[in-house]
Design an enzyme around this catalytic site. Structure first.
Site, PDB file in Angstrom:
ATOM      1  N   GLU A  39     -26.705  65.264  30.657  1.00 60.56           N
ATOM      2  CA  GLU A  39     -25.740  64.568  29.803  1.00 60.56           C
ATOM      3  C   GLU A  39     -25.186  65.589  28.813  1.00 60.56           C
ATOM      4  OE1 GLU A  39     -25.622  61.320  26.147  1.00 60.56           O
ATOM      5  OE2 GLU A  39     -27.261  61.199  27.589  1.00 60.56           O
ATOM      6  N   ARG A  58     -20.008  66.019  21.448  1.00 56.63           N
ATOM      7  CA  ARG A  58     -20.230  66.289  20.025  1.00 56.63           C
ATOM      8  C   ARG A  58     -19.694  67.650  19.594  1.00 56.63           C
ATOM      9  NH1 ARG A  58     -26.311  63.869  18.798  1.00 56.63           N
ATOM     10  NH2 ARG A  58     -26.041  61.901  19.925  1.00 56.63           N
ATOM     11  N   LYS A 101     -28.355  51.978  27.615  1.00 57.03           N
ATOM     12  CA  LYS A 101     -28.979  53.053  26.853  1.00 57.03           C
ATOM     13  C   LYS A 101     -29.479  52.484  25.527  1.00 57.03           C
ATOM     14  CE  LYS A 101     -27.818  57.578  24.851  1.00 57.03           C
ATOM     15  NZ  LYS A 101     -26.872  58.717  24.935  1.00 57.03           N
TER      16      LYS A 101
END
Length: 217
Positions: free
Chosen positions: A42, A46, A130
């Site tokens: 993943e 960011r 999630k």
């Protein structure tokens, strides 16, 4: 209602959650993870380098299932798919974001923290969500509590998962996989210590494989 797409196939139950600050890190990182027995990643949005890193990893390592994390805005869904992401994850969900991943035909794992959010995701057709941030949401105790009223839902806890509690999370029946950043520490990536990434990946993979063997015994 159009049902969400299923996640692409990968073997690992451990998803490294990575912030890549230089796209040049992507290819050797992909190789290091695969060597350590982990075939999924993943790469979070960011950092401005994220899309280029997703593209580099996907192009370099077809055997690595590249996902995009921290997808929070509708316009990001098509961008990460165009970059080569095969699925996406988010810390939450909004109606606009759910519409966008459907329009992009992008497999998606929405983020949840409360029973109501889990139910909202289920109503939208999602069976895997999630749990984020997992530690703050209650961790294992929360997952055990959710199993009663929502036995058909599966979770990917992320945030607070570590080598010390990895086995406990993976043994929880409603946990399908976990996400964690301990496999790819920022200082390790900065200095290009790919041997350490491989070692950490191999140790995590061994834990998961040992649990699988015990379950099948």
């Amino acid at each position: 209602m159009t049902l969400p797409l299923s996640l692409p196939a990968f073997r690992s139950r451990i998803v490294p959650v990575v912030v890549i600050t230089d796209p040049k890190q992507a290819a050797p990182l992909a190789d290091a993870l695969l060597e350590g027995g982990i075939d999924v990643i993943e790469i979070t949005l960011r950092h401005p380098a994220a899309l280029a890193a997703i593209e580099a990893a996907a192009r370099h390592a077809p055997g690595l299932c590249v996902g995009a994390g921290t997808v929070t805005r509708p316009e990001e869904a098509q961008r990460v798919k165009d970059a080569g992401a095969r699925f996406a994850l988010s810390p939450g969900m909004t109606p606009a974001l759910l519409d966008a991943v459907q329009a992009a035909q992008l497999p998606f794992v929405p983020g949840v923290m409360t029973p109501g959010e889990v139910m909202t995701a289920r109503d939208a057709g999602y069976g895997l969500v999630k749990l984020f941030p997992a530690a703050q949401a209650g961790g294992l105790n929360m997952l055990k509590a959710l199993a009663g009223p929502l036995p058909d839902m599966r979770f990917c806890p992320t945030g607070g998962v570590s080598p010390e509690n990895l086995s406990s999370f993976l043994q929880q029946p409603n946990v399908a996989l976990v996400g964690g950043s301990w496999l790819t520490p920022a200082d390790v990536l900065t200095r290009g210590d790919w041997a350490t990434v491989t070692r950490l990946a191999r140790e995590a993979s061994a834990q998961a494989q040992s649990l699988a063997a015990q379950a099948g015994a």
